[in-house]
Design an enzyme around this catalytic site. Structure first.
Site, short mmCIF file in Angstrom:
data_model
loop_
_atom_site.label_atom_id
_atom_site.label_comp_id
_atom_site.label_asym_id
_atom_site.label_seq_id
_atom_site.Cartn_x
_atom_site.Cartn_y
_atom_site.Cartn_z
N SER A 132 0.84 -1.20 0.00
CA SER A 132 0.00 0.00 0.00
C SER A 132 0.87 1.26 0.00
O SER A 132 0.44 2.31 -0.43
CB SER A 132 -0.89 0.01 1.25
OG SER A 132 -0.07 0.01 2.40
N TYR A 160 -4.31 0.74 3.74
CA TYR A 160 -5.28 -0.33 3.43
C TYR A 160 -5.95 -0.85 4.71
O TYR A 160 -7.09 -1.26 4.69
CB TYR A 160 -4.56 -1.52 2.79
CG TYR A 160 -4.21 -1.40 1.34
CD1 TYR A 160 -4.40 -0.22 0.63
CD2 TYR A 160 -3.67 -2.50 0.66
CE1 TYR A 160 -4.05 -0.14 -0.73
CE2 TYR A 160 -3.33 -2.43 -0.68
CZ TYR A 160 -3.52 -1.25 -1.37
OH TYR A 160 -3.18 -1.19 -2.70
N GLY A 161 -5.18 -0.86 5.79
CA GLY A 161 -5.58 -1.58 7.00
C GLY A 161 -6.87 -1.12 7.65
O GLY A 161 -7.43 -1.81 8.49
N CYS A 218 2.76 -6.95 1.60
CA CYS A 218 1.77 -6.29 2.45
C CYS A 218 0.92 -7.39 3.10
O CYS A 218 0.25 -8.15 2.39
CB CYS A 218 0.91 -5.40 1.56
SG CYS A 218 -0.46 -4.61 2.42
N ASN A 219 1.00 -7.47 4.41
CA ASN A 219 0.23 -8.51 5.12
C ASN A 219 -1.27 -8.28 4.95
O ASN A 219 -2.05 -9.22 4.86
CB ASN A 219 0.56 -8.48 6.61
CG ASN A 219 1.99 -8.84 6.89
OD1 ASN A 219 2.30 -9.97 7.21
ND2 ASN A 219 2.91 -7.89 6.76
N THR A 220 -1.67 -7.00 4.90
CA THR A 220 -3.08 -6.66 4.82
C THR A 220 -3.66 -7.11 3.47
O THR A 220 -4.69 -7.78 3.42
CB THR A 220 -3.26 -5.14 5.00
OG1 THR A 220 -2.57 -4.74 6.18
CG2 THR A 220 -4.72 -4.76 5.11
N CYS A 228 3.03 -6.22 9.94
CA CYS A 228 2.72 -5.18 8.95
C CYS A 228 4.08 -4.65 8.52
O CYS A 228 4.92 -4.31 9.38
CB CYS A 228 1.89 -4.06 9.59
SG CYS A 228 1.76 -2.58 8.54
N HIS A 233 5.03 -1.95 7.33
CA HIS A 233 5.33 -0.57 7.76
C HIS A 233 5.97 -0.52 9.16
O HIS A 233 6.59 0.48 9.52
CB HIS A 233 4.05 0.27 7.81
CG HIS A 233 3.61 0.80 6.48
ND1 HIS A 233 2.98 0.02 5.55
CD2 HIS A 233 3.69 2.05 5.95
CE1 HIS A 233 2.69 0.76 4.49
NE2 HIS A 233 3.10 1.99 4.71
N1 DGL Z 1 2.15 -2.49 4.89
C1 DGL Z 1 0.89 -3.13 5.00
C2 DGL Z 1 0.96 -4.46 5.74
O1 DGL Z 1 1.96 -5.12 5.75
C3 DGL Z 1 -0.32 -2.36 5.45
C4 DGL Z 1 -0.34 -0.92 5.67
C5 DGL Z 1 -1.69 -0.25 5.43
O2 DGL Z 1 -2.54 -0.23 6.33
O3 DGL Z 1 -1.85 0.21 4.32
O4 DGL Z 1 -0.02 -4.89 6.30
#
Ligand code: DGL
Length: 257
Positions: free
Chosen positions: A8, A39-40, A70-72, A182, A184
């Site tokens: 994201s 995204y989350g 991105c885990n989300t 996440c 981030h």
């Molecule tokens: N970096 C993303 C993850 O690993 C999510 C960040 C977001 O909320 O966009 O979940």
């Protein structure tokens, strides 16, 4: 070989950073969906719509493999995605398995930090049912860290206060490990370290993801390494490339604390 990596935003740079060390001969195409981050806190349907657009982008770039850094996004991307595309797609999930394999004593506590979508998602629940036999894991959603990371605010008092408040029902010093669920959150290791015990270890999914990429993707060697950056499909400007350098240097710093 063309390898697509998307997130994201700038969280997936931590995955790219690791990939650059392990795969010296490939062309990487990094896509940050800056238009739609975070995204989350969005709905599953919205996130799937964003992913559809990103998949079309990567098809047009003729990638040989794609990493969803991105885990989300991975938590809402269904198996159908994998079957629909002609190249391997490697997703990410919070590295709970690695954590319980490392901390095998029942009393060793593990904190899994991720976005609300990942924390509430079925995929994480299924993963915990499968691997967290002794119920060692506690879950915490830290969506504001994504905002802080996008604003390049890593070490402020505000960040520390936010983590401390979010943790108030838990005792930080009890944790043997924090699973950074996440991408981030990789930027906040120093802030976490100030709050948790010196012995608390960080576990992220970056190494496992790149290993999985190497297992699944045909390794077609390129002559050299290159990276192209896109923000929601548009090539990064010089100013944005400089921002990316700041993020990557920050990762260097935290990885070798
Ligand atoms: N970096 C993303 C993850 O690993 C999510 C960040 C977001 O909320 O966009 O979940």
């Amino acid at each position: 070989m063309n390898i697509g990596i998307f997130d994201s935003g700038i969280g997936g740079l931590s995955v790219l950073h690791h990939a650059l060390k392990i795969i010296p001969h490939a062309n990487f195409i990094y896509y940050a969906d800056r238009k739609n981050v975070p995204y989350g806190e969005k709905s599953v349907f919205e996130i799937q719509t964003f992913i559809d657009e990103i998949m079309n982008f990567f098809i047009s770039k003729k990638v040989d493999a794609l990493v969803i850094a991105c885990n989300t996004a991975s938590s809402v991307a269904t198996k159908e995605y994998r079957d629909k595309f002609p190249f391997p797609i490697i997703g990410m999930e919070p590295a709970v398995k690695k954590a319980v394999e490392t901390y095998t004593e029942k009393q060793q506590r593990i904190l899994v930090a991720a976005t609300p979508i990942t924390i509430q998602g079925n995929k994480l629940r299924q993963l915990l049912n499968r691997v967290d036999k002794y119920h060692q894991a506690d879950l915490i959603a830290l969506p504001k860290l994504v905002h802080f990371a996008e604003l390049k605010q890593f070490d402020s008092l505000e960040v520390e206060e936010y983590i401390k408040t979010a943790l108030n029902q838990y005792c930080a010093v009890d944790y043997s490990a924090i699973v950074l669920g996440c991408t981030h959150f990789n930027y906040f290791k120093p802030s976490f370290q100030r709050i948790f015990s010196k012995k608390t270890q960080f576990i992220d999914g970056n190494e496992g993801t790149i290993k999985q990429l190497l297992r699944k993707a045909p390794l077609i060697e390129s002559y050299s390494q290159s990276v192209q950056f896109y923000f929601s499909g548009i090539p990064a400007t010089t100013k944005e490339l400089n921002e990316i350098k700041t993020y990557l240097s920050r990762l260097e710093e935290v990885y070798y604390l």
